[in-house]
Enzyme design. Structure first.
Site, PDB file in Angstrom:
ATOM      1  N   VAL A  50       0.838  -1.203   0.000  1.00 28.31           N
ATOM      2  CA  VAL A  50       0.000   0.000   0.000  1.00 28.31           C
ATOM      3  C   VAL A  50       0.871   1.251   0.000  1.00 28.31           C
ATOM      4  O   VAL A  50       0.568   2.239  -0.675  1.00 28.31           O
ATOM      5  CB  VAL A  50      -0.948  -0.004   1.215  1.00 28.31           C
ATOM      6  CG1 VAL A  50      -1.652   1.345   1.356  1.00 28.31           C
ATOM      7  CG2 VAL A  50      -1.979  -1.114   1.076  1.00 28.31           C
ATOM      8  N   VAL A 109      -4.463  14.124   7.380  1.00 29.45           N
ATOM      9  CA  VAL A 109      -5.332  15.304   7.340  1.00 29.45           C
ATOM     10  C   VAL A 109      -4.510  16.559   7.065  1.00 29.45           C
ATOM     11  O   VAL A 109      -4.864  17.383   6.212  1.00 29.45           O
ATOM     12  CB  VAL A 109      -6.103  15.437   8.665  1.00 29.45           C
ATOM     13  CG1 VAL A 109      -6.763  16.803   8.781  1.00 29.45           C
ATOM     14  CG2 VAL A 109      -7.168  14.344   8.781  1.00 29.45           C
ATOM     15  N   ASP A 168       2.900  -2.736   9.894  1.00 22.46           N
ATOM     16  CA  ASP A 168       1.609  -2.278  10.412  1.00 22.46           C
ATOM     17  C   ASP A 168       0.784  -3.387  11.050  1.00 22.46           C
ATOM     18  O   ASP A 168      -0.087  -3.116  11.879  1.00 22.46           O
ATOM     19  CB  ASP A 168       0.795  -1.617   9.299  1.00 22.46           C
ATOM     20  CG  ASP A 168       1.388  -0.293   8.848  1.00 22.46           C
ATOM     21  OD1 ASP A 168       2.362   0.171   9.486  1.00 22.46           O
ATOM     22  OD2 ASP A 168       0.888   0.285   7.857  1.00 22.46           O
ATOM     23  N   ALA A 223       6.198   3.791   7.668  1.00 25.04           N
ATOM     24  CA  ALA A 223       7.088   2.927   6.889  1.00 25.04           C
ATOM     25  C   ALA A 223       8.466   2.868   7.538  1.00 25.04           C
ATOM     26  O   ALA A 223       9.152   1.845   7.479  1.00 25.04           O
ATOM     27  CB  ALA A 223       7.190   3.441   5.453  1.00 25.04           C
ATOM     28  N   HIS A 260      27.925  27.372   6.076  1.00 30.77           N
ATOM     29  CA  HIS A 260      27.267  28.675   5.939  1.00 30.77           C
ATOM     30  C   HIS A 260      27.337  29.122   4.486  1.00 30.77           C
ATOM     31  O   HIS A 260      28.394  29.033   3.862  1.00 30.77           O
ATOM     32  CB  HIS A 260      27.949  29.720   6.827  1.00 30.77           C
ATOM     33  CG  HIS A 260      27.402  31.098   6.637  1.00 30.77           C
ATOM     34  ND1 HIS A 260      26.217  31.502   7.203  1.00 30.77           N
ATOM     35  CD2 HIS A 260      27.873  32.147   5.921  1.00 30.77           C
ATOM     36  CE1 HIS A 260      25.977  32.763   6.861  1.00 30.77           C
ATOM     37  NE2 HIS A 260      26.982  33.172   6.079  1.00 30.77           N
TER      38      HIS A 260
END
Length: 476
Positions: free
Chosen positions: A46, A186, A312, A320, A444
């Protein structure tokens, strides 16, 4: 159904070809094992085919929309500023295809046999693999289960509700989108769709909340406001209903006012359960919890001695990053190598705009745990590289234990945060103190200097940050 008369013999069988599964298969093969990798759909799982890669490809495409103004500011001229969704879809499919081919090539190079089909346990040392009308039996010595998890949600609408795998794989941009929840899915969707012109409303219910350090959350909320993402937090009594144009969402706001908004589509944060259906666990007595996640120890061992689990399917967090590390360690364990897992310094990254990266304790968590802490912050607005590259939004925050001066946590929001967080991960693993991060020289101009300035701020000696009134310089 045709049943093979002779069963294959394999030392290690891996069920599931996602990040945890194919990583475990490759590592076991590197250590000399004869490995069979079984995948029901596409290698990469997935994550590669529907989740991580498509979503981050979409976020990357959306991110470029925020660069137009800066590119014009430094001299580039464009006649057309239009996102062609069809072109993007082709690009996404190309990227997914190339990565999937790469996984296939790696398996072949490591002499891993790949078999496609649905696997189920016949006994503790025997699997059946079904693919259409073909059925094959495999005898094995050890097995790694990496079948992942799947989202489950209350279906509010068959027409207008998206699940997490549909959210970043639409065929056209919606005009309005409602997002309900607070997780990384979300947040990434909110910033990406807004950048491409969708009207986005984010709703967070009263029992939900962000898990970020307070300084990061404050900046995140500022960025949502800056980008005109409508955000409601602490709401209750959320109700959804279809209308002729999409969906209507009503809720009671923090001000105790009933609010009604409408959108073309909506997504609501989901819960997850383990993918154990039809694996035949009832024949073996594999221990699972109420959410169907496999119960295993910190080395991936289940209650069946020769069966291991990674990714999972072992429960959250659903990263992952976690699955890949579990895959490597578990493969090493079953091959007799000394190896271990420790996710104390596992980073969490969110591809918002600008991105968020965090690892270790937040200030609140550290104080709650009884630590006496010193914090340092540095706004990227004062960083030269951030200034001329047009990436001035964001900050770096560090948490130091006062007594030992060791690093407890580092939290960033800003361009480059996802790459820079590795500095904190390595430092945390090495039990670094403030002097270990202040003593080295930093390139820098670079965004890396933000880490140095935040660390120096814990002592009150940051060069490119005005001192706070009354703050003393610490001479340690």
């Amino acid at each position: 159904m045709v049943v093979g008369e002779i069963a294959q013999e394999k030392e290690v069988v891996v069920i599931g070809g996602g990040p945890g599964g194919y990583t475990a298969a490759i590592r076991a093969a590197q250590l000399g094992k004869d490995v069979l990798l079984i995948e029901q759909n596409h290698l990469g799982g997935v994550c590669l085919n529907e989740g991580c890669i498509p979503s981050k490809t979409f976020v990357h495409a959306a991110k470029q929309a925020n660069r137009w103004g800066h590119l014009q500011e430094i001299g580039y001229q464009f006649e057309v500023n239009h996102f062609q969704f069809e072109t993007y879809q082709s690009y996404k499919e190309k990227i997914v295809g190339q990565l999937r081919s790469g996984v296939e090539a790696l398996c072949k190079a490591n002499k891993i046999e790949v078999m496609y089909g649905h696997a189920s346990f016949i006994s503790e040392n025997k699997l059946g693999i079904e693919n259409g009308h073909h059925f094959e039996v495999v005898n094995f010595e050890q097995a790694i289960i990496a079948t992942g998890a799947k989202p489950v949600y209350t279906l509010e609408s068959e027409t207008y509700q998206l699940n997490s795998r549909q959210l970043f794989n639409l065929q056209q941009l919606p005009k309005e989108l409602i997002l309900i929840g607070s997780n990384y899915i979300v947040l990434e969707a909110a910033f990406a769709y807004k950048a491409l012109g969708t009207k986005v409303t984010l709703i967070m219910e009263e029992h939900k909340g962000f898990s970020f350090d307070q300084e990061i959350e404050k900046e995140l909320r500022r960025q949502m406001k800056k980008r005109n993402i409508t955000f409601y937090s602490g709401v209750k009594n959320v109700e959804l209903a279809e209308n002729e144009n999409g969906v209507e969402c009503s809720f009671v706001s923090e001000k105790n006012e009933r609010t009604l908004i409408s959108a073309e589509l909506f997504y609501k944060e989901e819960e997850y359960v383990g993918n154990i259906e039809e694996l035949g666990f009832e024949r073996l007595g594999v221990s699972v919890d109420q959410q169907q996640f496999i119960i295993c120890d910190d080395q991936g061992r289940t209650n069946i001695p020769n069966l291991f689990a990674v990714g999972d399917i072992t429960g959250g967090p659903f990263f992952a990053t976690k699955a890949i590390k579990q895959g490597k360690v578990t493969a090493e364990i079953l091959c007799g190598k000394p190896s271990e897992l420790d996710f104390t310094w596992m980073p969490e990254v969110i591809h918002t705009q600008p991105p968020i990266a965090t690892v270790g304790m937040t200030e609140e968590a550290a104080r709650s745990a009884g630590y006496s802490v010193i914090t340092g912050t540095y706004p990227l607005l004062g960083n030269g590289y951030a200034m001329f590259s047009g990436n001035r939004d964001g900050l770096v925050k560090v948490i130091i234990e006062k007594e030992s001066q060791r690093l407890l946590g580092m939290h960033m929001i800003g361009e480059g945060a996802i790459e820079l967080i590795s500095t904190a991960v390595i430092s945390g693993e090495m039990v670094a103190r403030d002097e270990d991060l202040i003593f080295p020289t930093y390139a820098h101009p670079s965004l890396n200097e933000g880490i140095l300035e935040a660390m120096e701020d814990t002592l009150g000696i940051a060069i490119h940050k005005a001192p706070k009134k009354g703050k003393k310089v610490l001479n340690r």
